[in-house]
Design a protein around this motif. Sequence first.
Motif, short mmCIF file in Angstrom:
data_model
loop_
_atom_site.label_atom_id
_atom_site.label_comp_id
_atom_site.label_asym_id
_atom_site.label_seq_id
_atom_site.Cartn_x
_atom_site.Cartn_y
_atom_site.Cartn_z
N TYR A 13 -10.29 -41.87 50.44
CA TYR A 13 -9.87 -42.83 51.44
C TYR A 13 -9.64 -42.12 52.76
O TYR A 13 -9.21 -40.96 52.79
N ASP A 47 -15.18 -53.92 54.62
CA ASP A 47 -15.69 -52.57 54.34
C ASP A 47 -14.70 -51.51 54.83
O ASP A 47 -14.46 -50.50 54.15
N LEU A 50 -11.67 -51.34 52.48
CA LEU A 50 -11.97 -50.59 51.25
C LEU A 50 -12.01 -49.10 51.53
O LEU A 50 -11.46 -48.30 50.78
N TRP A 55 -6.73 -51.64 50.84
CA TRP A 55 -6.76 -52.60 49.74
C TRP A 55 -6.68 -51.93 48.37
O TRP A 55 -6.93 -52.57 47.35
N LYS A 56 -6.30 -50.65 48.33
CA LYS A 56 -6.40 -49.92 47.06
C LYS A 56 -5.48 -50.45 45.98
O LYS A 56 -5.75 -50.27 44.78
N ALA A 59 -7.80 -53.66 45.10
CA ALA A 59 -9.26 -53.46 45.02
C ALA A 59 -9.55 -51.96 45.10
O ALA A 59 -10.13 -51.48 46.07
N VAL A 61 -11.13 -48.29 44.74
CA VAL A 61 -12.50 -47.79 44.78
C VAL A 61 -12.68 -46.72 43.72
O VAL A 61 -11.82 -45.85 43.54
#
Length: 305
Positions: A13, A47, A50, A55-56, A59, A61
Amino acid sequence: MSTMTRAIVFDEYGGPQVLRLVDLPDPVPGPGQVRIRVRAAGVQPADSKLRSGAWKSWAPVTFPGRLGNEAAGVVDALGPEVTGFAVGDEVLGPANGAYADTVVASVKLLAPKPAALTWSEAGALAASGQTASTVLEDLAVKPGETILVNAAAGGVGLMAVQIAVARGVKVIGTASEANHEFLRGLGVVPVTYGPGLADRVRAAAPEGVDAALDAAGGDALEVSLDLVGDRDRVGTIVDQGAAARLAVKALGTRRSGSRLAELVALAAAGELRVFVWKQFPLERAADAHRESEGRHVRGKIVLMP
């Protein structure tokens, strides 16, 4: 013999600088899928969320991460059980990992690209268009009503206001002064956001506001709720936390081939225009994200592999 495709990935991130270009094996389409040689891929605010890790919590990654969820291009391979599509067809629609030279997509979600749309326009239609269509459905907006759209000149906002106007809905749209004349040209009544917004909206819509979409964040939801009153007809696509706190709708998207086909038909008829702010080559995805995060984008940014 397997061939390679260029794709944008990220291993952690962070800011736009974590995005890098790599070579990966060409994807192989599975049952009900086609492979698309990408001509244009839309860049979404999602995008950036993310990539940054914003949004971790809901959502996460799996690294190496891939980005992009809409594309337009030419079908270059068919998976098993595919009917209705052929190699060489020009298509557009949802496709995960679309920041790449090639991507696979479900034929159930695709639509033929109309000649009326350029590649960059086609690449930017599917995601924002289907979100806007879903939102208007979930807020139960009907002809003759009035809707307030916060951030009317953004990617989803521009789609929502045009679809609403085409359906006979009065649209009040918040935007910076620089976008007011542009929005008037689309049939929108523009108002400036910021302190005093509620009074400006009441002056623009003395008959009242029936529904409100927040695509801006900040205090837009509180103002919207004050104007509309009915929590079922106020929603946000950008602030889930505020939606929960105020008990209004956290709005999402529903994607289908039929929903996309309706949008494509509107676009082909000239009733829905796709506004592309800037185009970047694939290898400059980081610059595209910096531009997107500058918050002065009218419409969409597109990557062109």
